[in-house]
Write a protein that holds these residues in place. Structure first.
Motif, PDB file in Angstrom:
ATOM      1  N   SER A 130     -29.150   2.658 -52.699  1.00 43.90           N
ATOM      2  CA  SER A 130     -28.747   1.689 -53.721  1.00 43.90           C
ATOM      3  C   SER A 130     -28.639   2.331 -55.093  1.00 43.90           C
ATOM      4  N   LEU A 131     -29.636   3.128 -55.478  1.00 43.67           N
ATOM      5  CA  LEU A 131     -29.620   3.758 -56.798  1.00 43.67           C
ATOM      6  C   LEU A 131     -28.528   4.818 -56.897  1.00 43.67           C
ATOM      7  N   THR A 132     -28.359   5.603 -55.824  1.00 45.56           N
ATOM      8  CA  THR A 132     -27.304   6.620 -55.825  1.00 45.56           C
ATOM      9  C   THR A 132     -25.928   5.972 -55.918  1.00 45.56           C
ATOM     10  N   SER A 133     -25.753   4.864 -55.204  1.00 42.96           N
ATOM     11  CA  SER A 133     -24.463   4.170 -55.225  1.00 42.96           C
ATOM     12  C   SER A 133     -24.175   3.596 -56.606  1.00 42.96           C
ATOM     13  N   GLU A 134     -25.191   3.014 -57.238  1.00 44.55           N
ATOM     14  CA  GLU A 134     -24.996   2.475 -58.583  1.00 44.55           C
ATOM     15  C   GLU A 134     -24.648   3.581 -59.571  1.00 44.55           C
ATOM     16  N   GLN A 135     -25.244   4.763 -59.381  1.00 39.98           N
ATOM     17  CA  GLN A 135     -24.917   5.897 -60.237  1.00 39.98           C
ATOM     18  C   GLN A 135     -23.476   6.355 -60.004  1.00 39.98           C
ATOM     19  N   ARG A 136     -23.049   6.379 -58.748  1.00 39.51           N
ATOM     20  CA  ARG A 136     -21.684   6.788 -58.426  1.00 39.51           C
ATOM     21  C   ARG A 136     -20.656   5.840 -59.037  1.00 39.51           C
ATOM     22  N   LEU A 137     -21.007   4.558 -59.119  1.00 32.75           N
ATOM     23  CA  LEU A 137     -20.078   3.581 -59.677  1.00 32.75           C
ATOM     24  C   LEU A 137     -19.798   3.839 -61.153  1.00 32.75           C
ATOM     25  N   ARG A 138     -20.704   4.559 -61.813  1.00 34.06           N
ATOM     26  CA  ARG A 138     -20.523   4.858 -63.236  1.00 34.06           C
ATOM     27  C   ARG A 138     -19.771   6.162 -63.458  1.00 34.06           C
ATOM     28  N   GLU A 139     -19.465   6.889 -62.378  1.00 35.76           N
ATOM     29  CA  GLU A 139     -18.757   8.160 -62.509  1.00 35.76           C
ATOM     30  C   GLU A 139     -17.263   7.927 -62.751  1.00 35.76           C
ATOM     31  N   THR A 140     -16.626   8.939 -63.302  1.00 34.85           N
ATOM     32  CA  THR A 140     -15.175   8.873 -63.510  1.00 34.85           C
ATOM     33  C   THR A 140     -14.475   8.839 -62.159  1.00 34.85           C
ATOM     34  N   PRO A 141     -13.562   7.894 -61.949  1.00 36.20           N
ATOM     35  CA  PRO A 141     -12.888   7.800 -60.648  1.00 36.20           C
ATOM     36  C   PRO A 141     -12.011   9.013 -60.361  1.00 36.20           C
ATOM     37  N   THR A 142     -12.096   9.504 -59.137  1.00 41.11           N
ATOM     38  CA  THR A 142     -11.268  10.616 -58.670  1.00 41.11           C
ATOM     39  C   THR A 142     -10.697  10.254 -57.302  1.00 41.11           C
ATOM     40  N   ILE A 143      -9.828  11.115 -56.796  1.00 42.72           N
ATOM     41  CA  ILE A 143      -9.273  10.875 -55.465  1.00 42.72           C
ATOM     42  C   ILE A 143     -10.380  10.850 -54.410  1.00 42.72           C
TER      43      ILE A 143
END
Length: 224
Positions: free
Chosen positions: A27-40
């Motif tokens: 859950s925490l890793t996924s929430e962190q990923r959602l804040r990353e710059t979108p890439t392919i």
């Protein structure tokens, strides 16, 4: 000397806590990923994770850790049954909570195409373009509905019409990805159910030991 039952119970209790750690980490890793710059590479996963109950996963993991901590007195007090009963009810609560999260993700897989169509239309042109590049397609249903984003993959209307829409590729990827998530959630529920059964077995064992102790006391063997 610990019995086999208690050793199995301790091992499953630790596995139960490990499932809480897995749930919290995801859950925490996924929430962190959602804040990353979108890439392919991350655009599709982030779209899907945004639809998952990640906050619920964090709350659920907190309940799991609290339940594990409350189970420790039951381990160190070999004749106590009150803490075991409390643990059993709390594990059942955690199982129902996790089952609810898994069902929520499972329901998403039943309406993937319609849900992704709505997500596609409200996403930015950048996200739509990244999805087109990832799956080598143009538009969602087709090149005109909704309109494709002109980029290196969809150079013009003719190329876009030939490549076709992204609906099939995106839906297939989404179902596979979400299947892994809700299957993992149901697996955690399975661990919870096994732990509840072990709690019941340990309760029964301790109840029998208590009954035998009372019989020995009545027969004057309490000191042996």
């Amino acid at each position: 000397m610990p019995t086999k039952l208690m050793l199995i119970f301790v091992g499953m209790d630790l596995l139960f806590a490990g499932c809480g750690g897995l749930l919290l980490g995801f859950s925490l890793t996924s929430e962190q990923r959602l804040r990353e710059t979108p890439t392919i590479d991350n655009v599709t996963q982030n779209l899907l994770l945004g639809q998952c109950p990640l906050t619920g996963g964090v709350v659920n993991s907190i309940f799991i850790f609290a339940t594990f901590l409350l189970s420790l007195p039951a381990l160190f007090l070999p004749t106590n049954r009150g803490w075991l009963r409390t643990q059993g009810w709390l594990v059942m609560f955690c199982a129902i909570f996790t089952l609810g999260l898994g069902l929520a993700v499972w329901v998403e897989t039943l309406q993937t195409r319609a849900a992704l169509g709505l997500i596609w239309t409200r996403e930015t042109p950048l996200i739509q373009s990244l999805l087109q590049q990832k799956f080598n397609c143009c538009g969602y249903f087709n090149a005109t509905s909704p309109p494709f984003q002109q980029d290196g993959t969809c150079i013009n209307t003719l190329v876009a019409a030939q490549k076709g829409g992204c609906i099939a590729a995106v839906s297939s990827f989404s179902n596979r990805y979400l299947d892994l998530i809700f299957t993992a959630a149901f697996g955690i529920v399975g661990v919870d159910i096994i732990l509840v059964l072990l709690v019941a077995m340990v309760l029964q064992y301790r109840q029998e030991q208590e009954r035998y102790r009372h019989i020995d006391e009545k027969n004057g063997l309490g000191g042996l």
